[in-house]
Design an enzyme around this catalytic site. Structure first.
Site, short mmCIF file in Angstrom:
data_model
loop_
_atom_site.label_atom_id
_atom_site.label_comp_id
_atom_site.label_asym_id
_atom_site.label_seq_id
_atom_site.Cartn_x
_atom_site.Cartn_y
_atom_site.Cartn_z
N CYS A 115 0.82 -1.23 0.00
CA CYS A 115 0.00 0.00 0.00
C CYS A 115 0.85 1.27 0.00
O CYS A 115 0.39 2.33 -0.42
CB CYS A 115 -0.93 0.01 1.21
N HIS A 262 -3.88 7.06 1.33
CA HIS A 262 -4.09 5.73 0.77
C HIS A 262 -5.51 5.29 1.13
O HIS A 262 -5.94 5.43 2.28
CB HIS A 262 -3.05 4.76 1.34
N ASN A 292 -9.96 -0.70 -2.13
CA ASN A 292 -8.54 -0.48 -1.81
C ASN A 292 -7.72 -1.07 -2.95
O ASN A 292 -7.73 -2.28 -3.17
CB ASN A 292 -8.24 -1.17 -0.47
#
Ligand code: UT7
Length: 335
Positions: A115, A262, A292
């Protein structure tokens, strides 16, 4: 010394929209649970036969970024490519993109920071430009999660969260003082590596071993996440990475024009927003529509915010990420 600034950006997501209701037909889950815990309404998953892959999507986003920078593929000096879901175990996707874009034999570097991948990739590219080694660097984040998720009830705490997509920027040399990337901040804490992990296939968890064991409970080739543990660390580390950049640049939270976090979980972004007393216009979220997308999430959100006219000249734009590793970091940009 030179500075580096974003001169072009773009993103690409597969056409195929998968809603929470669609997921409830595959596993024991529901729209209410997913929206309440994560904020996600839908995500994009590559449709079989569409031809999309991590590298193909990365190349599509990259083409847009190069065009918007007013450059051609031949102006690009280097590629930094971040993903946790490469098309192949090796080589990494950077070289595939170099080939797909028919670029000259420039260098291509793969970044494996999950991530935080895009934030790390931006920092790497920034250093190459600041030292004068390169002039225009393509920085890409791309993920194909749908190809590797456990889409049964067993994997529901992970599979409902992740989506596919790609984003790219061209980072270019600039001589404008006080503009462009002001600072980048990178961190890791490997003792938590197994809290968010995909163990196999790898040299530690090799395919023949998984096949030989033929153990239906062996799901080490699917991602595992200790959700609450990750959540708690995420809110702390996101805040630290933002504070570190503010302090380094002598700024205060209210100076932030746009925070692009993020897109891990809308609840995490809301927590950060509240902590720094930012209003809705100061934070950009799109997890509701894309889920995500790990290494692609920050750059997809940044590109979309820019496309919507939410970023103006001279704005202070802050990118921040946290994820598997654990790794985390931030990028401070004067647009
Ligand atoms: O991007 C990298 C960084 N990642 C993150 O930052 C993610 C951080 N973690 C999270 O976002 C959250 O922990 C999740 C969204 C993953 C999970 O939310 P949670 O509130 O922590 O739920 P939980 O894992 O504690 O599960 C609560 C309940 C459990 O049932 P019981 O044991 O209470 O009966 C789960 O089995 O919810 C159940 N559950 C589900 N129910 C319906 C788990 N997944 C689902 C699901 N649908 N998809």
């Amino acid at each position: 010394m030179y500075s580096s600034k974003i001169t072009g950006l773009g993103f690409y997501v597969p056409e195929n929209i998968v809603t929470n209701d669609d997921l409830s037909k595959m596993m024991d889950t529901n729209d209410e649970w997913i929206q309440e815990r994560t904020g996600i309404k839908e995500r994009r998953w590559i449709k079989e036969g569409s031809g999309d892959s991590t590298s193909v999507m990365g190349a599509k986003a990259a083409r847009k970024a190069i065009e918007r920078a007013g450059l051609t593929k031949d102006d690009i000096d280097f590629i930094v490519f971040a993903t946790l879901s490469p098309d192949m175990y090796f080589p990494g996707g950077g070289v595939e993109i170099q080939e797909m874009l028919e670029m000259p034999t420039i260098g291509a570097l793969d970044v494996r920071n999950q991530c935080s991948g895009f934030v790390y990739a931006m920092s790497v590219a920034d250093q190459f430009i600041k030292t004068g080694m390169y002039k225009n660097i393509l920085v890409i984040g791309s993920e194909n999660h749908s190809g590797g998720l456990d889409k049964t009830t067993r994997g529901r705490n992970v599979s409902v969260i992740f989506g596919d997509g790609a984003g790219a920027v061209v980072l270019s040399r600039s001589e404008e003082e006080g503009k462009g990337i002001l600072s980048t901040h990178l961190h890791s804490e490997g003792k938590h590596a197994k809290e968010l992990v995909l163990e196999g296939p790898s040299t530690g968890r090799w395919v023949p071993e998984i096949i030989e064991n033929n153990d239906p409970d062996d799901i080490s080739y699917y991602p595992y996440m200790n959700g609450q543990f990750v959540f708690k660390h995420a809110v702390t580390r996101f805040s630290e990475a933002i504070l570190e950049g503010l302090e380094k640049n002598g700024l205060k939270p209210d100076d932030i024009d746009l925070l692009v976090p993020h897109q891990a979980n809308l609840r995490i972004a809301q927590f950060i927003q509240k902590k720094f007393k930012l209003n809705d216009d100061q934070v950009y979220n799109n997890i509701m529509y894309y889920g995500n997308t790990t290494a692609a999430s920050v750059v997809i959100a940044l590109s979309e915010a820019w496309e919507k006219g939410k970023i103006k000249d001279n704005d202070l734009v802050v990118l921040a990420a946290f994820g598997s590793g654990f790794t985390w970091g931030s990028v401070f940009i004067r647009w």
